[in-house]
Design a protein around this motif. Structure first.
Motif, PDB file in Angstrom:
ATOM      1  N   THR A  22       0.741  -1.681   0.214  1.00 54.73           N
ATOM      2  CA  THR A  22      -0.221   0.090   0.189  1.00 54.73           C
ATOM      3  C   THR A  22       0.968   1.225   0.319  1.00 54.73           C
ATOM      4  OG1 THR A  22      -1.723  -1.252   1.445  1.00 54.73           O
ATOM      5  CG2 THR A  22      -2.079   1.285   1.173  1.00 54.73           C
ATOM      6  N   ASN A  23       1.540   1.048   1.327  1.00 59.36           N
ATOM      7  CA  ASN A  23       2.565   2.011   1.079  1.00 59.36           C
ATOM      8  C   ASN A  23       3.321   2.934  -0.324  1.00 59.36           C
ATOM      9  OD1 ASN A  23       1.743   2.877   3.441  1.00 59.36           O
ATOM     10  ND2 ASN A  23       3.662   2.088   4.332  1.00 59.36           N
ATOM     11  N   VAL A  24       4.036   1.274  -1.068  1.00 61.45           N
ATOM     12  CA  VAL A  24       4.944   1.810  -2.088  1.00 61.45           C
ATOM     13  C   VAL A  24       3.958   2.293  -3.040  1.00 61.45           C
ATOM     14  CG1 VAL A  24       5.702   0.829  -3.936  1.00 61.45           C
ATOM     15  CG2 VAL A  24       6.501   0.510  -1.635  1.00 61.45           C
ATOM     16  N   ALA A  25       2.721   1.661  -3.178  1.00 63.13           N
ATOM     17  CA  ALA A  25       1.143   2.370  -4.386  1.00 63.13           C
ATOM     18  C   ALA A  25       1.276   3.818  -3.660  1.00 63.13           C
ATOM     19  CB  ALA A  25       0.319   1.300  -3.747  1.00 63.13           C
ATOM     20  N   THR A  26       1.150   4.025  -2.223  1.00 66.42           N
ATOM     21  CA  THR A  26       1.371   5.269  -2.316  1.00 66.42           C
ATOM     22  C   THR A  26       2.722   7.006  -3.075  1.00 66.42           C
ATOM     23  OG1 THR A  26       0.011   5.000  -0.070  1.00 66.42           O
ATOM     24  CG2 THR A  26       0.867   7.337  -0.343  1.00 66.42           C
TER      25      THR A  26
END
Length: 441
Positions: A22-26
């Motif tokens: 999720t954070n990488v997508a962010t």
């Protein structure tokens, strides 16, 4: 037959891996912004996006306590088994809406003041102002999303958040390509893509919360006196106050980093912006262990289980450390080549190669502080976390002054010590906090 509970490592990865993704997508939207504007070959425009993004980071990131406190309080409620999740969501959303209204009211003063603080001048200032004037409107939506994401993570519904983040950021990247490279809106196109994807994210998160029945629980909690009891509000505001000040210090250090870099000219500013976005990719990846530690430590504290708590801390530190070393090795091998892909300006590419070695050091120094942040927030030890952050910030300021002869390398060295210092301080106070919180366990 009795089924053994999952091991601490398995429980950690069940939360951390979706959170990492999720954070990488962010992080992709920041990288997409820098890549798209970099295709124009205009260092001042790329520097303006960097400063504008830092402005919004400084404005909004100080309110990230809405997410972290919601994770902690929701997880602690789950550990106690008291069914208080609806009240937690209602209280947090009320605070988010109040802050959003204040931010919109302050907009005419906040934008010029923020650009002054960042030292934006000339063409860079004008382009940064155009960026911020558009993106500012997404601020209240960002605050609401913090609450919704925090509640879902606290409920261990991290995969739901991952799906939403992937969808919203795919839309963001598509809009970047369309508005910057096709429509040629420049920095305003980058900002419009961000506003649009943030609004989409809110709609998707809200739909999940409604489907889970939490929206109904929160609405019902709005009318209950217990939701607004003085003890509960005092607990919420004490937690949020410490997190706010701590985040204010961290954000101030990032803004100071941008301001010092801006003094070196648009080329160094643009290079630092590219490297910082790549660093943020590693940070958001490793931050998955912070989310895992928040949930597991919060649940263990709610259940008053010292054994579960220490097992969660140990697992997060070990696996976080292993992953941090892997990221550092990757950046050591390919960091400079990765940074070079984000600009067509030869001077900016050369500058990123000069300072890229810092990318390999920061993940190793930072991962322990991220894990400890999750432990301290999950346990509600926010005052101690604030104290260690203040001490690290003091060291950072001293080094910014003393390392000036080293130029931009001195700036990156001071920034690295900020993260290493936080981890050392948290490790020193952790045993005392565990003994105090689990004295009866």
């Amino acid at each position: 037959m009795t089924v053994s509970p999952p091991s601490p490592a398995r429980q950690l990865w069940a939360i951390a891996l979706p959170a990492m993704l999720t954070n990488v997508a962010t992080a992709l939207f920041g990288l997409a912004d820098m890549w798209a504007i970099g295709r124009l070959g205009d260092a001042p425009a790329q520097g303006a996006v960097e400063l504008g993004a830092k402005f919004m980071l400084g404005l909004l990131n100080v309110f990230n306590f809405l997410r972290t406190s919601t994770v902690a309080l929701t997880a602690q409620s789950s550990g106690r088994g008291d069914g208080d999740a609806g009240e937690t969501l209602a209280r947090a959303m009320a605070v988010a809406l109040g802050i959003g209204a204040v931010l919109l009211t302050a907009m005419p003063l906040a934008i010029p003041l923020g650009l002054d603080v960042l030292g934006a001048e000339g063409p860079v200032r004008e382009a940064a102002r155009s960026y911020v004037a558009v993106r500012y409107w997404a601020g209240p939506v960002w605050l609401a999303n913090c609450v919704l994401v925090g509640w879902l993570i606290g409920q261990r519904k991290v995969r739901h958040v991952l799906v939403v983040e992937i969808i919203a950021n795919l839309v963001h990247i598509a809009l970047d390509l369309l508005l910057v490279l096709v429509v040629r809106w420049g920095v305003a196109g980058v900002a419009t893509a961000t506003v649009s994807s943030e609004a989409l994210k809110f709609l998707l998160l809200a739909a999940i919360v409604v489907r889970e029945g939490a929206a109904r629980d929160a609405l019902a909690a709005l009318g209950r006196k217990g939701t607004w009891a003085r003890s509960e509000l005092a607990r919420l505001f004490a937690l949020n106050r410490d997190l706010f000040v701590r985040t204010l210090l961290l954000t101030g250090s990032i803004l100071l980093f941008a301001r010092v870099g801006a003094r070196a000219g648009p080329v160094t500013l643009a290079a630092n912006g590219v490297l910082f976005q790549i660093f943020m990719l590693a940070t958001l990846l490793l931050d998955g262990f912070e989310s895992g530690a928040q949930v597991l430590c919060g649940e263990a504290l709610g259940a008053q289980s010292r054994a579960r708590f220490t097992a969660a801390v140990r697992s997060a530190l070990v696996w976080g450390g292993v992953t941090g070393l892997a990221v550092a090795a990757l950046y050591a091998l390919a960091g400079a080549r990765l940074a070079a892909a984000f600009s067509t300006d030869p001077a900016v590419v050369a500058a990123t190669a000069q300072y890229a070695p810092w990318l390999a050091l920061l993940p190793v120094l930072g991962v322990s502080s991220f894990v400890f942040d999750g432990v301290f927030v999950g346990a509600g030890w926010t005052r101690a976390m604030l104290g260690t952050m203040a001490a690290a910030m003091a060291a950072y300021l001293v080094l910014l002054w003393t390392l000036q002869p080293l130029g931009n390398h001195g700036l990156w060295a001071a920034f690295a010590v900020l993260f290493g210092g936080r981890a050392v301080g948290q490790a020193l106070v952790l045993p005392r906090l565990i003994r105090r919180s689990f004295s009866a366990s």
